[in-house]
Design a protein around this motif. Structure first.
Motif, PDB file in Angstrom:
ATOM      1  N   TYR A   1       0.827  -1.206   0.000  1.00 36.02           N
ATOM      2  CA  TYR A   1       0.000   0.000   0.000  1.00 36.02           C
ATOM      3  C   TYR A   1       0.865   1.262   0.000  1.00 36.02           C
ATOM      4  O   TYR A   1       0.455   2.312  -0.492  1.00 36.02           O
ATOM      5  CB  TYR A   1      -0.899   0.026   1.237  1.00 36.02           C
ATOM      6  CG  TYR A   1      -2.102  -0.894   1.191  1.00 36.02           C
ATOM      7  CD1 TYR A   1      -2.142  -1.995   0.335  1.00 36.02           C
ATOM      8  CD2 TYR A   1      -3.210  -0.664   2.010  1.00 36.02           C
ATOM      9  CE1 TYR A   1      -3.249  -2.836   0.306  1.00 36.02           C
ATOM     10  CE2 TYR A   1      -4.321  -1.498   1.984  1.00 36.02           C
ATOM     11  CZ  TYR A   1      -4.328  -2.591   1.128  1.00 36.02           C
ATOM     12  OH  TYR A   1      -5.429  -3.414   1.100  1.00 36.02           O
ATOM     13  N   ASN A  12       1.397   2.303  -3.583  1.00 36.16           N
ATOM     14  CA  ASN A  12       0.210   2.298  -4.436  1.00 36.16           C
ATOM     15  C   ASN A  12      -0.491   3.649  -4.307  1.00 36.16           C
ATOM     16  O   ASN A  12      -1.034   3.981  -3.263  1.00 36.16           O
ATOM     17  CB  ASN A  12      -0.732   1.166  -4.012  1.00 36.16           C
ATOM     18  CG  ASN A  12      -1.937   1.025  -4.917  1.00 36.16           C
ATOM     19  OD1 ASN A  12      -2.305   1.942  -5.647  1.00 36.16           O
ATOM     20  ND2 ASN A  12      -2.583  -0.125  -4.874  1.00 36.16           N
ATOM     21  N   HIS A  61      -3.193   4.643  -5.206  1.00 36.68           N
ATOM     22  CA  HIS A  61      -4.627   4.574  -4.951  1.00 36.68           C
ATOM     23  C   HIS A  61      -4.936   4.330  -3.472  1.00 36.68           C
ATOM     24  O   HIS A  61      -6.105   4.282  -3.098  1.00 36.68           O
ATOM     25  CB  HIS A  61      -5.266   3.466  -5.794  1.00 36.68           C
ATOM     26  CG  HIS A  61      -5.169   3.711  -7.270  1.00 36.68           C
ATOM     27  ND1 HIS A  61      -5.962   4.618  -7.928  1.00 36.68           N
ATOM     28  CD2 HIS A  61      -4.345   3.173  -8.209  1.00 36.68           C
ATOM     29  CE1 HIS A  61      -5.648   4.620  -9.217  1.00 36.68           C
ATOM     30  NE2 HIS A  61      -4.680   3.767  -9.406  1.00 36.68           N
ATOM     31  N   GLN A  62      -3.893   4.163  -2.655  1.00 37.35           N
ATOM     32  CA  GLN A  62      -4.080   3.909  -1.230  1.00 37.35           C
ATOM     33  C   GLN A  62      -3.798   5.162  -0.409  1.00 37.35           C
ATOM     34  O   GLN A  62      -2.908   5.950  -0.742  1.00 37.35           O
ATOM     35  CB  GLN A  62      -3.160   2.770  -0.764  1.00 37.35           C
ATOM     36  CG  GLN A  62      -3.502   1.415  -1.351  1.00 37.35           C
ATOM     37  CD  GLN A  62      -4.846   0.888  -0.882  1.00 37.35           C
ATOM     38  OE1 GLN A  62      -5.344   1.274   0.179  1.00 37.35           O
ATOM     39  NE2 GLN A  62      -5.435  -0.007  -1.658  1.00 37.35           N
ATOM     40  N   ARG A  63      -4.531   5.337   0.676  1.00 40.80           N
ATOM     41  CA  ARG A  63      -4.384   6.526   1.513  1.00 40.80           C
ATOM     42  C   ARG A  63      -2.976   6.633   2.098  1.00 40.80           C
ATOM     43  O   ARG A  63      -2.481   7.753   2.311  1.00 40.80           O
ATOM     44  CB  ARG A  63      -5.434   6.508   2.630  1.00 40.80           C
ATOM     45  CG  ARG A  63      -5.372   7.661   3.614  1.00 40.80           C
ATOM     46  CD  ARG A  63      -5.680   9.002   2.986  1.00 40.80           C
ATOM     47  NE  ARG A  63      -7.042   9.078   2.497  1.00 40.80           N
ATOM     48  CZ  ARG A  63      -8.094   9.423   3.246  1.00 40.80           C
ATOM     49  NH1 ARG A  63      -7.948   9.691   4.533  1.00 40.80           N
ATOM     50  NH2 ARG A  63      -9.298   9.508   2.704  1.00 40.80           N
ATOM     51  N   ASN A  96     -16.369  -2.671   3.703  1.00 39.91           N
ATOM     52  CA  ASN A  96     -15.468  -2.639   2.546  1.00 39.91           C
ATOM     53  C   ASN A  96     -16.179  -3.112   1.287  1.00 39.91           C
ATOM     54  O   ASN A  96     -16.017  -2.542   0.202  1.00 39.91           O
ATOM     55  CB  ASN A  96     -14.235  -3.520   2.807  1.00 39.91           C
ATOM     56  CG  ASN A  96     -13.121  -2.773   3.510  1.00 39.91           C
ATOM     57  OD1 ASN A  96     -12.747  -1.678   3.114  1.00 39.91           O
ATOM     58  ND2 ASN A  96     -12.584  -3.367   4.559  1.00 39.91           N
ATOM     59  N   ALA A 130      -6.201  -6.127   5.022  1.00 42.51           N
ATOM     60  CA  ALA A 130      -5.584  -6.114   3.693  1.00 42.51           C
ATOM     61  C   ALA A 130      -5.631  -7.510   3.082  1.00 42.51           C
ATOM     62  O   ALA A 130      -5.900  -7.682   1.879  1.00 42.51           O
ATOM     63  CB  ALA A 130      -4.148  -5.607   3.778  1.00 42.51           C
ATOM     64  N   TYR A 175      -8.113   2.345   7.823  1.00 41.97           N
ATOM     65  CA  TYR A 175      -8.352   0.968   7.387  1.00 41.97           C
ATOM     66  C   TYR A 175      -9.059   0.120   8.442  1.00 41.97           C
ATOM     67  O   TYR A 175      -9.283  -1.070   8.230  1.00 41.97           O
ATOM     68  CB  TYR A 175      -7.022   0.315   6.996  1.00 41.97           C
ATOM     69  CG  TYR A 175      -6.381   0.990   5.798  1.00 41.97           C
ATOM     70  CD1 TYR A 175      -6.739   0.656   4.502  1.00 41.97           C
ATOM     71  CD2 TYR A 175      -5.424   1.995   5.974  1.00 41.97           C
ATOM     72  CE1 TYR A 175      -6.176   1.278   3.403  1.00 41.97           C
ATOM     73  CE2 TYR A 175      -4.850   2.628   4.878  1.00 41.97           C
ATOM     74  CZ  TYR A 175      -5.243   2.271   3.597  1.00 41.97           C
ATOM     75  OH  TYR A 175      -4.682   2.901   2.512  1.00 41.97           O
TER      76      TYR A 175
END
Length: 294
Positions: free
Chosen positions: A6, A9, A11-13, A159, A62, A152
């Motif tokens: 993550y 990435n 696209h991940q916070r 989710n 995850a 998360y």
């Protein structure tokens, strides 16, 4: 390794650049507000038992998302294709509108951002208003201290719902644009993601789950959700306000926005539930005999 990836990435916070930008903003904040300097590295926050649970749960969720949730989700592309076929059946084939490509791309990027944020607002609001959904969403609100990993702390059922929401909203918008503009549809990207989302995240989104009451100028808070506004949402006294993701205009339109001066906030939920372990976070919502319904 699942979870660690993550950090790389966009696209991940917790993409490394988003964390770095939040840290720089936090340093500037405590420079301007030195009374919060101790909070920045406070062991009572970063190593609180609730924070430790966040870190452990992060890797568990995850793995669950990768193995169990992802296979259940359909994609935005599948929804877009179904939208195009449906519109062709209803309205016939539409000659492509000959707009400038730049205008199409900008409008498409903005439409994706706005529609996604609006649907996020309504699903988030329903997670608070519908007792059965609140059972799952309060897993997130049970965090007693806030840190980037708290983002998360979300139950797998939630989710799944938010994954379906995104596929439907993005597919809906994409289908309409493809029907009218064909292959000329594109996205304004920065770092490989929607530019509007990236810019908002770089503007301190990770500080939403922190103890630094960072506020935007009043004119901006009428449009965007500041970190402090989201912290109010996490407080025990103002939990059911400020449902917006990036935009606060939805809260203003639908009567759920709260903007006020700084105050000491206590985080968590005032309900008789056990969220003190990973197993409790995962399975307590299914126990209909625990907790206080809203």
């Amino acid at each position: 390794m699942i979870g660690i990836d993550y950090l790389f990435n966009e696209h991940q916070r917790i993409f490394w650049l988003y964390l770095a930008s939040a840290f720089v903003i936090a340093l500037y904040f405590v420079w301007r507000r030195p009374e919060y300097r101790k909070i920045l590295f406070a062991k009572t926050i970063w190593w609180h038992r609730s924070a430790q649970l966040d870190y452990l749960y992060f890797f568990v969720i995850a793995l669950i998302k990768a193995l169990l949730i992802a296979p259940l989700l359909f994609s935005a592309a599948e929804v877009a294709l179904a939208m195009v076929k449906g519109m062709q059946l209803l309205f016939g084939y539409q000659p492509m509108l000959r707009w400038e490509k730049t205008a199409i791309v900008l409008l498409y990027t903005l439409a994706l951002f706005v529609v996604s944020d609006l649907t996020r607002y309504w699903l988030h609001r329903m997670m608070h208003r519908i007792p059965l959904l609140w059972r799952f969403h309060r897993v997130h609100h049970s965090a007693e201290v806030l840190n980037p990993a708290t983002f998360y702390r979300v139950h797998p059922v939630e989710n799944l719902l938010f994954g379906l929401r995104y596929a439907l909203s993005a597919g809906f918008v994409s289908g309409i644009f493809i029907y009218f503009f064909g292959a000329r549809v594109g996205l304004v990207e920065f770092l490989g993601a929607n530019a509007f989302v990236v810019l908002f995240t770089l503007a301190g989104a990770n500080l939403r789950h922190s103890h630094l009451p960072l506020r935007f100028p009043a004119v901006f808070e009428k449009i965007f959700v500041s970190p402090y506004m989201h912290q109010l949402h996490h407080s025990t006294t103002h939990t059911h306000t400020n449902f917006g993701g990036a935009l606060s205009i939805w809260d203003a339109l639908f009567g759920t926005r709260l903007i006020q001066k700084s105050e000491d906030l206590r985080f968590g939920i005032d309900e008789n539930v056990n969220h003190n372990s990973v197993l409790a976070l995962l399975f307590e919502p299914f126990n209909l005999h625990t907790g206080t319904e809203k």
